[in-house]
Design a protein around this motif. Structure first.
Motif, mmCIF file in Angstrom:
data_model
loop_
_atom_site.group_PDB
_atom_site.id
_atom_site.type_symbol
_atom_site.label_atom_id
_atom_site.label_comp_id
_atom_site.label_asym_id
_atom_site.label_seq_id
_atom_site.Cartn_x
_atom_site.Cartn_y
_atom_site.Cartn_z
ATOM 1 N N ARG A 100 -25.960 -18.793 -39.616
ATOM 2 C CA ARG A 100 -26.349 -17.806 -38.650
ATOM 3 C C ARG A 100 -26.709 -18.515 -37.525
ATOM 4 O O ARG A 100 -26.354 -17.998 -36.306
ATOM 5 C CB ARG A 100 -27.723 -17.115 -39.130
ATOM 6 C CG ARG A 100 -27.436 -16.120 -40.260
ATOM 7 C CD ARG A 100 -28.971 -15.443 -40.447
ATOM 8 N NE ARG A 100 -28.779 -14.410 -41.581
ATOM 9 C CZ ARG A 100 -28.256 -13.327 -41.339
ATOM 10 N NH1 ARG A 100 -28.153 -12.825 -39.842
ATOM 11 N NH2 ARG A 100 -28.248 -12.341 -42.291
ATOM 12 N N LYS A 101 -27.215 -19.684 -37.634
ATOM 13 C CA LYS A 101 -27.261 -20.654 -36.532
ATOM 14 C C LYS A 101 -26.082 -21.012 -35.607
ATOM 15 O O LYS A 101 -25.672 -21.093 -34.586
ATOM 16 C CB LYS A 101 -28.169 -21.927 -36.946
ATOM 17 C CG LYS A 101 -28.555 -22.936 -35.536
ATOM 18 C CD LYS A 101 -29.508 -23.863 -36.304
ATOM 19 C CE LYS A 101 -29.936 -24.788 -35.067
ATOM 20 N NZ LYS A 101 -31.155 -25.770 -35.476
ATOM 21 N N SER A 102 -25.005 -21.428 -36.736
ATOM 22 C CA SER A 102 -23.725 -21.567 -35.874
ATOM 23 C C SER A 102 -23.192 -20.442 -35.064
ATOM 24 O O SER A 102 -22.443 -20.763 -34.060
ATOM 25 C CB SER A 102 -22.565 -22.236 -36.995
ATOM 26 O OG SER A 102 -22.940 -23.349 -37.346
ATOM 27 N N ALA A 103 -23.357 -19.344 -35.838
ATOM 28 C CA ALA A 103 -22.620 -17.974 -35.159
ATOM 29 C C ALA A 103 -23.495 -17.886 -33.869
ATOM 30 O O ALA A 103 -22.965 -17.577 -32.933
ATOM 31 C CB ALA A 103 -22.957 -16.897 -36.058
ATOM 32 N N ALA A 104 -24.951 -18.055 -33.997
ATOM 33 C CA ALA A 104 -25.552 -17.794 -32.779
ATOM 34 C C ALA A 104 -25.031 -18.881 -31.374
ATOM 35 O O ALA A 104 -24.875 -18.299 -30.399
ATOM 36 C CB ALA A 104 -26.957 -18.187 -32.906
ATOM 37 N N ALA A 105 -24.742 -20.135 -31.966
ATOM 38 C CA ALA A 105 -24.419 -21.008 -30.923
ATOM 39 C C ALA A 105 -22.961 -20.728 -30.417
ATOM 40 O O ALA A 105 -22.716 -21.152 -29.147
ATOM 41 C CB ALA A 105 -24.452 -22.591 -31.667
ATOM 42 N N ALA A 106 -22.109 -20.107 -31.337
ATOM 43 C CA ALA A 106 -20.889 -19.856 -30.828
ATOM 44 C C ALA A 106 -20.970 -18.718 -30.002
ATOM 45 O O ALA A 106 -19.883 -18.035 -29.848
ATOM 46 C CB ALA A 106 -19.891 -19.656 -32.048
ATOM 47 N N GLU A 107 -21.807 -17.947 -29.997
ATOM 48 C CA GLU A 107 -22.057 -16.398 -29.418
ATOM 49 C C GLU A 107 -20.892 -15.401 -30.118
ATOM 50 O O GLU A 107 -20.294 -14.647 -29.498
ATOM 51 C CB GLU A 107 -21.610 -16.564 -27.990
ATOM 52 C CG GLU A 107 -22.775 -17.438 -27.346
ATOM 53 C CD GLU A 107 -22.326 -17.449 -25.747
ATOM 54 O OE1 GLU A 107 -21.344 -17.097 -25.621
ATOM 55 O OE2 GLU A 107 -23.184 -18.138 -25.076
ATOM 56 N N VAL A 108 -21.028 -15.642 -31.430
ATOM 57 C CA VAL A 108 -20.268 -14.392 -32.411
ATOM 58 C C VAL A 108 -21.358 -14.276 -33.474
ATOM 59 O O VAL A 108 -22.504 -14.627 -33.495
ATOM 60 C CB VAL A 108 -18.972 -15.033 -32.973
ATOM 61 C CG1 VAL A 108 -18.020 -15.684 -31.737
ATOM 62 C CG2 VAL A 108 -19.422 -16.229 -33.895
ATOM 63 N N THR A 109 -20.932 -13.176 -34.424
ATOM 64 C CA THR A 109 -21.845 -12.789 -35.456
ATOM 65 C C THR A 109 -21.298 -13.500 -36.586
ATOM 66 O O THR A 109 -20.225 -14.361 -36.716
ATOM 67 C CB THR A 109 -21.318 -11.300 -35.767
ATOM 68 O OG1 THR A 109 -19.981 -11.229 -36.438
ATOM 69 C CG2 THR A 109 -21.730 -10.463 -34.770
ATOM 70 N N PRO A 110 -22.042 -13.724 -37.705
ATOM 71 C CA PRO A 110 -21.983 -14.596 -38.943
ATOM 72 C C PRO A 110 -20.638 -14.134 -39.581
ATOM 73 O O PRO A 110 -19.866 -14.739 -40.267
ATOM 74 C CB PRO A 110 -22.955 -14.343 -39.885
ATOM 75 C CG PRO A 110 -24.171 -14.192 -38.630
ATOM 76 C CD PRO A 110 -23.542 -13.351 -37.715
ATOM 77 N N SER A 111 -20.319 -12.806 -39.563
ATOM 78 C CA SER A 111 -19.058 -12.022 -40.061
ATOM 79 C C SER A 111 -17.922 -12.775 -39.412
ATOM 80 O O SER A 111 -16.938 -12.677 -40.217
ATOM 81 C CB SER A 111 -19.192 -10.653 -40.233
ATOM 82 O OG SER A 111 -19.084 -9.901 -38.762
ATOM 83 N N THR A 112 -17.971 -13.044 -38.257
ATOM 84 C CA THR A 112 -16.840 -13.483 -37.472
ATOM 85 C C THR A 112 -16.362 -14.884 -38.062
ATOM 86 O O THR A 112 -15.256 -15.041 -38.092
ATOM 87 C CB THR A 112 -17.027 -13.621 -35.841
ATOM 88 O OG1 THR A 112 -17.534 -12.233 -35.457
ATOM 89 C CG2 THR A 112 -15.925 -14.206 -35.332
ATOM 90 N N LEU A 113 -17.297 -15.704 -38.470
ATOM 91 C CA LEU A 113 -17.334 -17.060 -38.796
ATOM 92 C C LEU A 113 -16.661 -16.857 -40.399
ATOM 93 O O LEU A 113 -15.676 -17.778 -40.645
ATOM 94 C CB LEU A 113 -18.536 -17.828 -38.932
ATOM 95 C CG LEU A 113 -19.208 -18.422 -37.614
ATOM 96 C CD1 LEU A 113 -20.117 -19.227 -37.791
ATOM 97 C CD2 LEU A 113 -17.935 -19.499 -37.234
#
Length: 305
Positions: A57-70
């Motif tokens: 969740r933190k990586s997704a927020a930093a990347a400006e995407v959703t967790p499902s995208t990662l």
């Protein structure tokens, strides 16, 4: 004695085994990714430490995407789960670069009584850039690149504008030991003519940082079409110089200076050429000795009394 098992042609493809393989696969796939997957891939390529230890969740927020995208990105690379994907980064980060932060701290301490913050920041960046170069993944790639260079018929060296210094240094120093290294200058519209002799069995080593030079891109297109193996030294695996390269070295070039630092690239050149001489044929050492002798005979050096 058991016979080795051959994978079934119907078996699903395996996930990349190490960080270098993950990065290379991401770099190759990057141009075809959707906008959201590009954001995710860009963050993964630029922030391996964060990917290793942050929650999804933190990586997704930093990347400006959703967790499902990662998770979709991990699946695209044939990982069964995001956790399995992240374990590759954790293993690589634990191997880690050579720790030079102590030296950078010492530099800051020694100069702590001055107000020259630029001097301190440049020093910090320089130590960090070089530290990021000396990783287990790069050690393996240096050996592979040296084998490629030693086995080449001819080596073309390409770098324009800010990276011309890198290309010139590689060509000048390298040619002392390996005479079939050629600096490509591309002057007066001569790029095609200079690259025409290079084909299968040859190698091109290209240097390029953002903003990427059109001439470097063109040189790689020409040599790739002629079957030349490419070694690319650039600033990120998202670089347009990466696709089609046999070996890629993404080197850190951060600096407070107004132009990208070439310190890591110059250091990499020294490592590559040292590896070639160390593991190459005896002829390379003889070539260096002959060069030095010839220079002294011509009075090129000034001796200290």
């Amino acid at each position: 004695m058991l016979e080795p098992q051959t994978p079934s042609p119907d078996a699903p493809p395996e996930a990349p085994a190490g960080l270098d393989a993950v990065n290379q696969q991401l770099a190759e796939a990057y141009p075809e990714l959707s906008p959201q997957l590009k954001l995710a891939a860009g963050y993964v390529l630029e922030h391996p430490v964060e990917i290793a230890f942050q929650s999804i969740r933190k990586s997704a927020a930093a990347a400006e995407v959703t967790p499902s995208t990662l998770m979709r990105l991990a699946k695209r690379l044939e990982f069964e789960s995001y956790e399995q994907f992240r374990e590759v980064f954790q293993s690589a980060v634990q191997a880690g670069p050579v720790e030079l932060s102590g030296r950078a701290s010492q530099l800051r301490s020694l100069a702590s009584q001055t107000d020259d913050q630029v001097f301190l920041d440049v020093g910090d960046a320089a130590f960090d850039n070089i530290g990021r170069l000396f990783t287990a993944d790069n050690q393996k790639k240096v050996r592979e690149a040296a084998r490629l260079l030693l086995g080449a018929g001819k080596v073309a060296v390409v770098g324009f504008r800010d990276t011309f210094a890198c290309a010139y240094h590689f060509a000048y120093v390298g040619r002392i030991a390996m005479p079939d290294i050629h600096l490509i200058r591309g002057q007066e519209g001569g790029l095609l003519t200079e690259l025409a002799p290079f084909g299968e069995g040859d190698v091109v080593i290209a240097f390029g940082f953002e903003p990427y030079c059109a001439e470097t891109m063109r040189a790689l297109e020409i040599t790739r079409a002629n079957g030349v193996n490419a070694i690319v030294v650039t600033d990120t695996l998202r670089s347009p110089l990466v696709p089609g390269a046999s070996i890629t070295f993404p080197v850190a070039n951060a600096t407070p200076h107004f132009f990208p630092s070439i310190l890591s690239a110059i250091t990499l050149i020294e490592v590559l050429l040292a590896e070639c001489v160390a593991f190459g044929p005896d002829d390379l050492v003889d070539n260096v000795a002959r060069f030095e002798s010839r220079m002294r005979e011509m009075g090129a050096y000034v001796d200290i009394d």
